[in-house]
Design a protein around this motif. Structure first.
Motif, mmCIF file in Angstrom:
data_model
loop_
_atom_site.group_PDB
_atom_site.id
_atom_site.type_symbol
_atom_site.label_atom_id
_atom_site.label_comp_id
_atom_site.label_asym_id
_atom_site.label_seq_id
_atom_site.Cartn_x
_atom_site.Cartn_y
_atom_site.Cartn_z
ATOM 1 N N ALA A 9 72.346 -17.906 49.334
ATOM 2 C CA ALA A 9 73.412 -18.014 48.349
ATOM 3 C C ALA A 9 74.059 -19.397 48.403
ATOM 4 N N GLY A 10 74.217 -19.892 49.666
ATOM 5 C CA GLY A 10 74.775 -21.233 49.786
ATOM 6 C C GLY A 10 73.882 -22.277 49.143
ATOM 7 N N VAL A 11 72.577 -22.102 49.384
ATOM 8 C CA VAL A 11 71.631 -23.061 48.781
ATOM 9 C C VAL A 11 71.686 -22.977 47.253
ATOM 10 N N VAL A 12 71.752 -21.700 46.763
ATOM 11 C CA VAL A 12 71.823 -21.526 45.312
ATOM 12 C C VAL A 12 73.077 -22.177 44.737
ATOM 13 N N VAL A 13 74.203 -21.964 45.458
ATOM 14 C CA VAL A 13 75.454 -22.551 44.983
ATOM 15 C C VAL A 13 75.359 -24.074 44.971
ATOM 16 N N LEU A 14 74.782 -24.620 46.059
ATOM 17 C CA LEU A 14 74.627 -26.078 46.103
ATOM 18 C C LEU A 14 73.701 -26.562 44.997
ATOM 19 N N SER A 15 72.595 -25.800 44.812
ATOM 20 C CA SER A 15 71.659 -26.180 43.748
ATOM 21 C C SER A 15 72.320 -26.070 42.379
ATOM 22 N N ALA A 16 73.107 -24.966 42.218
ATOM 23 C CA ALA A 16 73.792 -24.793 40.937
ATOM 24 C C ALA A 16 74.775 -25.925 40.690
ATOM 25 N N SER A 42 74.577 -28.269 37.732
ATOM 26 C CA SER A 42 75.714 -28.379 36.815
ATOM 27 C C SER A 42 76.096 -29.831 36.594
ATOM 28 N N VAL A 43 76.095 -30.592 37.701
ATOM 29 C CA VAL A 43 76.410 -32.019 37.567
ATOM 30 C C VAL A 43 75.375 -32.713 36.689
ATOM 31 N N ARG A 44 74.086 -32.362 36.960
ATOM 32 C CA ARG A 44 73.009 -32.998 36.163
ATOM 33 C C ARG A 44 73.133 -32.628 34.686
ATOM 34 N N HIS A 45 73.454 -31.326 34.459
ATOM 35 C CA HIS A 45 73.562 -30.870 33.063
ATOM 36 C C HIS A 45 74.764 -31.515 32.375
ATOM 37 N N GLU A 49 70.605 -44.916 29.061
ATOM 38 C CA GLU A 49 70.489 -44.745 30.515
ATOM 39 C C GLU A 49 71.814 -44.210 31.050
ATOM 40 N N TYR A 50 71.735 -43.077 31.812
ATOM 41 C CA TYR A 50 72.969 -42.442 32.297
ATOM 42 C C TYR A 50 72.931 -42.186 33.799
ATOM 43 N N THR A 51 72.216 -42.984 34.569
ATOM 44 C CA THR A 51 72.135 -42.815 36.028
ATOM 45 C C THR A 51 73.514 -42.974 36.672
ATOM 46 N N GLN A 52 74.256 -44.003 36.272
ATOM 47 C CA GLN A 52 75.570 -44.259 36.874
ATOM 48 C C GLN A 52 76.523 -43.094 36.624
ATOM 49 N N LEU A 53 76.480 -42.514 35.420
ATOM 50 C CA LEU A 53 77.339 -41.371 35.096
ATOM 51 C C LEU A 53 77.020 -40.182 35.997
ATOM 52 N N TYR A 54 75.731 -39.953 36.226
ATOM 53 C CA TYR A 54 75.322 -38.833 37.080
ATOM 54 C C TYR A 54 75.822 -39.044 38.525
ATOM 55 N N GLU A 55 75.676 -40.268 39.041
ATOM 56 C CA GLU A 55 76.086 -40.539 40.418
ATOM 57 C C GLU A 55 77.608 -40.374 40.578
ATOM 58 N N GLN A 56 78.387 -40.775 39.585
ATOM 59 C CA GLN A 56 79.836 -40.624 39.654
ATOM 60 C C GLN A 56 80.231 -39.148 39.718
ATOM 61 N N MET A 57 79.603 -38.329 38.874
ATOM 62 C CA MET A 57 79.912 -36.895 38.867
ATOM 63 C C MET A 57 79.492 -36.234 40.179
ATOM 64 N N ARG A 58 78.362 -36.668 40.711
ATOM 65 C CA ARG A 58 77.864 -36.068 41.952
ATOM 66 C C ARG A 58 78.780 -36.407 43.118
ATOM 67 N N ALA A 97 81.941 -36.819 43.004
ATOM 68 C CA ALA A 97 83.203 -36.084 42.861
ATOM 69 C C ALA A 97 83.119 -34.691 43.463
ATOM 70 N N THR A 98 81.910 -34.143 43.617
ATOM 71 C CA THR A 98 81.753 -32.768 44.147
ATOM 72 C C THR A 98 81.322 -32.754 45.621
ATOM 73 N N GLU A 99 81.320 -33.891 46.304
ATOM 74 C CA GLU A 99 80.791 -33.946 47.666
ATOM 75 C C GLU A 99 81.649 -33.125 48.645
ATOM 76 N N VAL A 100 82.987 -33.145 48.494
ATOM 77 C CA VAL A 100 83.878 -32.400 49.406
ATOM 78 C C VAL A 100 83.625 -30.909 49.275
ATOM 79 N N THR A 101 83.466 -30.435 48.069
ATOM 80 C CA THR A 101 83.199 -29.008 47.840
ATOM 81 C C THR A 101 81.898 -28.587 48.503
ATOM 82 N N ARG A 102 80.899 -29.396 48.439
ATOM 83 C CA ARG A 102 79.606 -29.086 49.037
ATOM 84 C C ARG A 102 79.744 -28.933 50.561
#
Length: 795
Positions: free
Chosen positions: A21-28, A32-35, A164-173, A175-180
């Motif tokens: 479940a933890g892996v699923v949540v992390l994957s989700a 979610s960030v990618r989407h 190209e949206y690589t920078q946008l993806y990295e910024q969003m990712r 932001a969620t590092e503490v939650t992970r």
């Protein structure tokens, strides 16, 4: 594996599920960030594509914005501004993936090559946005790209925008590092607690289960005195006390349970009817199911003579239709099993009415068409096979007709599928009425039917084929409207000469297509050469379908000279097919097939683009010798395409050819199909600056009124007027009148079919200004024409 291990295993599974479940949540979270990054990039790219296709809002009231797609400088400034403000790398390409604008100026004009998976090409084809990874040459890693189509006002895809949206993806990712991290720590703590709890519970449970197991093993061996004696209030303790009580009851009533009650329960609840018959054939016992099946009820069956309604037979299972007292009937299958030495028996009854009805329905559906009720292909082939066997044995003749409705698709598309079904049912009724009662009429599928005429020679078959034609030529009334269709019939007489029913039907199908080729609404008798012609046609069609994609089409140009100086004024674009099997093919060898199969539209688009690009390059290479215009033939199919104007505009803008240098040629027959629609479409093309020419003038519509109603710029006088012009004063006057008429109307007049010097001299004398023909130059490859005209000008 014992219970303790299973419990431990269950807790391990639970721990694994927590981890999963933890892996699923992390994957989700990652997904979610990618989407989210993709969605935001997609919206931004769509907005950019909208600006590129329709232009930026203007500050002046009433002024329409100019599409950035056609303004390279404005498009470059727009992308530079977007890059400076949002730090995004943006690329705009056309339909051929040629870069129209990029923040890197050196890339403009080149072909976009970073799309390894052809996602950009797919988006241009189907207008669906996609994402892909672009791998850079410097090894810095893959860049995330989103591509959306650039769609014009008419819905035509003009190109694509790549963002190209690589920078946008990295910024969003980030932001969620503490939650992970919190999720990971919480998951590890939960897994540890589950494992400790599992170890404790498994020890407690397995100890008491072992006590129950030992007691069960004792009772299994026949000792009903054993007791467990567990104390406590949990479920296992209650199970132990219940077990002790059960053991006592078993000891007390075992023999009673195994006696009469068990047997009576089985008989009373059996789904099949069961009757007991005595030595005198009288029914002495019956269960509820037997009374329900026969309709007599249990009391009505008792005392009846079984042989009166259940006749004896040698078969193991008998079946009879039984008339019930209420007048209904039921199909009953029954078996009689003798018992004892006194002549008694047990009768088992089953109601098989629904089963037999279902079997009949399934057999009928498997062999008949659900819409018309006629035999289907399977039943027809079976009857045909038997007919061939009977005909060979008796020496009689038999014939097969294959029928296909002409015009059915038009009725089906215009009036709807329900109307099409009504027409097919009416067709089946008319065919059945036009033939003999023993003849087999079958629907093979769609609007195709087949007829088997047994005992019919060729003359009889032709008579009945004509009867089918006459029956179906009468108008159909469908949903209050008259619909007129015809039928094409293929005939295969003398089927005894064949060994396979499929072959007979296949040859009848071939003959039917031959009837269609004759003009439809007729019948044709099969000949062996028809099959060979059909195979050749199918082979040619398959090769022609791949010709454009394999690069087998060739552009030839025929010069149009200006008189009296005989300089090249323009060229006409003509297509040739470099067939790998048959060499260079002239238009007459494949254009009719292309029109029949719908490939002509694709060929027309290829010729249009290739002609514009070729003449534009020629003008850049040698402006003095290059032609002033290029004529491209337009088919009837292409004229009916809704976005024709956009396609022409795209070809001109992509190749850079001036609209005044393009002439679109149409025959009189095509122009007069629908004057109102044709005039509107041609007016749209002329607003682009394109010229319109009437090809083969004088051979089609007899009235000259359309010259007033249809916007045209060029008349091309057909070669049939020129063939006998020398020495024929009347013909000379006619051609002179046509030329003067065109000049009076302000039209450019081109005379085709010049094959001699005398014809050219005469036409020059009567005022002809432009001429075309084999004498002045045959259609030839572009390179050869450029070399010849360049050499001629130098000379």
């Amino acid at each position: 594996m014992d219970v303790r291990r299973k419990l431990l295993g269950a807790f391990l599974v639970a721990a694994a599920m927590v981890a999963g479940a933890g892996v699923v949540v992390l994957s989700a979270d990652t997904a979610s960030v990618r989407h989210a990054a993709r969605s935001e990039a997609d919206q931004l790219a769509r907005g950019i594509a909208q600006d590129v296709a329709y232009g930026l809002p203007t500050t002046r009231t009433g002024q329409d914005p100019t599409p950035l797609f056609y303004d390279p400088e404005a498009l470059r400034l727009y992308l530079t501004r977007m890059h400076d403000l949002q730090h995004r790398d943006i690329v705009v390409v056309d339909r051929f993936e040629r870069i129209l604008a990029d923040v890197v100026p050196e890339e403009v004009g080149t072909v976009y090559t970073q799309d390894e998976g052809h996602e950009v090409e797919a988006t241009i084809e189907d207008s669906r946005p996609r994402v892909f990874l672009e791998h850079t040459d410097d090894g810095a890693g893959a860049m995330m790209q989103v591509v959306v189509p650039v769609t014009g006002p008419a819905g035509v895809v003009k190109g694509a925008v790549i963002l190209e949206y690589t920078q946008l993806y990295e910024q969003m990712r980030a932001a969620t590092e503490v939650t992970r991290r919190i999720i990971i720590v919480a998951g590890l703590v939960c897994i540890l607690l589950v494992m400790v709890l599992g170890l404790f519970i498994s020890r407690s449970i397995t100890r008491r289960i072992n006590s129950l197991t030992r007691a069960v093993e004792v009772i299994r061996d026949g000792d009903y005195t054993s007791r467990v004696g567990l104390r406590g209030g949990d479920e296992i303790s209650r199970l132990g006390r219940a077990f002790d009580d059960m053991a006592g009851r078993l000891e007390h009533s075992m023999r009673e349970i195994l006696a009469k009650e068990y047997t009576d329960s089985i008989l009373a609840n059996a789904g099949e009817g069961i009757c007991g018959v005595g030595a005198n054939n009288r029914i002495i016992f019956a269960n509820e199911a037997a009374g329900r099946i026969t309709g007599f009820g249990v009391s009505g069956l008792l005392g009846l003579n079984a042989q009166e309604f259940l006749p004896d037979s040698d078969d193991a299972e008998r079946e009879v239709t039984f008339e019930r007292p209420d007048g209904t009937s039921v199909r009953v299958a029954y078996t009689i099993s003798p018992i004892g030495k006194d002549g008694g028996a047990v009768v088992v009854l089953r109601d098989v009415t629904r089963q037999r009805d279902l079997e009949y329905d399934l057999r009928h559906q498997a062999l008949h068409d659900g819409l018309t009720g006629l035999p289907n292909r399977k039943l027809f082939l079976d009857r045909l096979d038997h007919a061939m066997t009977r005909a060979r044995a008796s020496g009689e003749s038999a014939t097969v007709l294959y029928l296909d409705l002409d015009g059915f698709k038009k009725v089906n598309d215009s009036l709807g599928h329900n109307a099409g079904d009504v027409l097919l049912r009416t067709t089946a009724e008319r065919l059945t009425g036009a033939l003999r009662a023993p003849d087999t009429v079958a629907r093979l599928g769609g609007d195709e039917f087949a007829v088997l005429l047994e005992g019919a020679d060729q003359e009889t078959a032709e008579r009945y084929a004509q009867a089918c034609l006459d029956a179906l030529n009468q108008p159909f009334v469908v949903r209050g409207r008259k619909a007129v269709v015809s039928v094409s019939v293929g005939i295969v007489p003398g089927i005894t000469g064949y060994t396979d029913a499929e072959e007979v039907l296949r040859n009848a199908d071939v003959a039917m297509y031959a009837a269609k080729a004759r003009g439809k609404g007729c019948f044709q008798i099969f000949e062996n050469r028809m099959h060979e012609l059909l195979l050749d046609k199918l082979d040619a069609e398959g090769r022609l379908r791949d010709a454009v994609h394999r690069g087998e089409l060739r552009l030839h140009l025929q010069p149009v000279v200006a008189l009296p100086g005989r300089a090249v004024g323009g060229v006409e674009a003509l297509v040739r097919w470099q067939d790998p099997e048959r060499g260079l093919q002239q238009p007459g060898a494949f254009i009719p097939l292309a029109e029949e199969t719908g490939l002509i539209a694709e060929i027309d688009r290829w010729v249009l683009f290739e002609a514009c690009m070729t003449v534009r390059r020629w003008q850049e290479l040698d402006p003095a010798a290059a032609p002033a215009w290029v004529s491209v033939n337009l088919s009837a199919v292409e004229l009916e395409v809704p976005d024709l104007t956009d396609r022409v505009a795209y070809a001109l803008s992509t190749t850079g050819l001036s609209p005044q240098c393009l002439v679109l040629e149409l025959t009189e027959t095509v122009l007069m199909r629908d004057v109102a629609v044709t005039s509107a479409r041609l007016e749209e093309l002329r607003e682009l600056g394109v010229k319109i020419a009437i090809d083969d003038f004088g051979t089609g519509y007899s009235s000259l009124g359309y010259l007033r109603d249809i916007p045209v710029d060029v008349l091309k006088v057909d070669r049939s007027f020129i063939t006998d012009i020398v020495g024929n004063p009347r013909q000379q006057e006619l051609v002179s009148a046509v030329i003067q008429l065109g000049h009076t109307l302000g039209l450019k007049v081109v005379v085709e079919g010049i094959e001699t010097e005398d014809q050219l001299t005469l036409l020059t004398a009567i005022g002809c200004r432009y001429a075309q023909g084999y004498y002045l130059g045959r259609p030839e490859p572009v390179a050869a024409l450029i070399e010849r005209t360049t050499t001629g000008s130098e000379t």
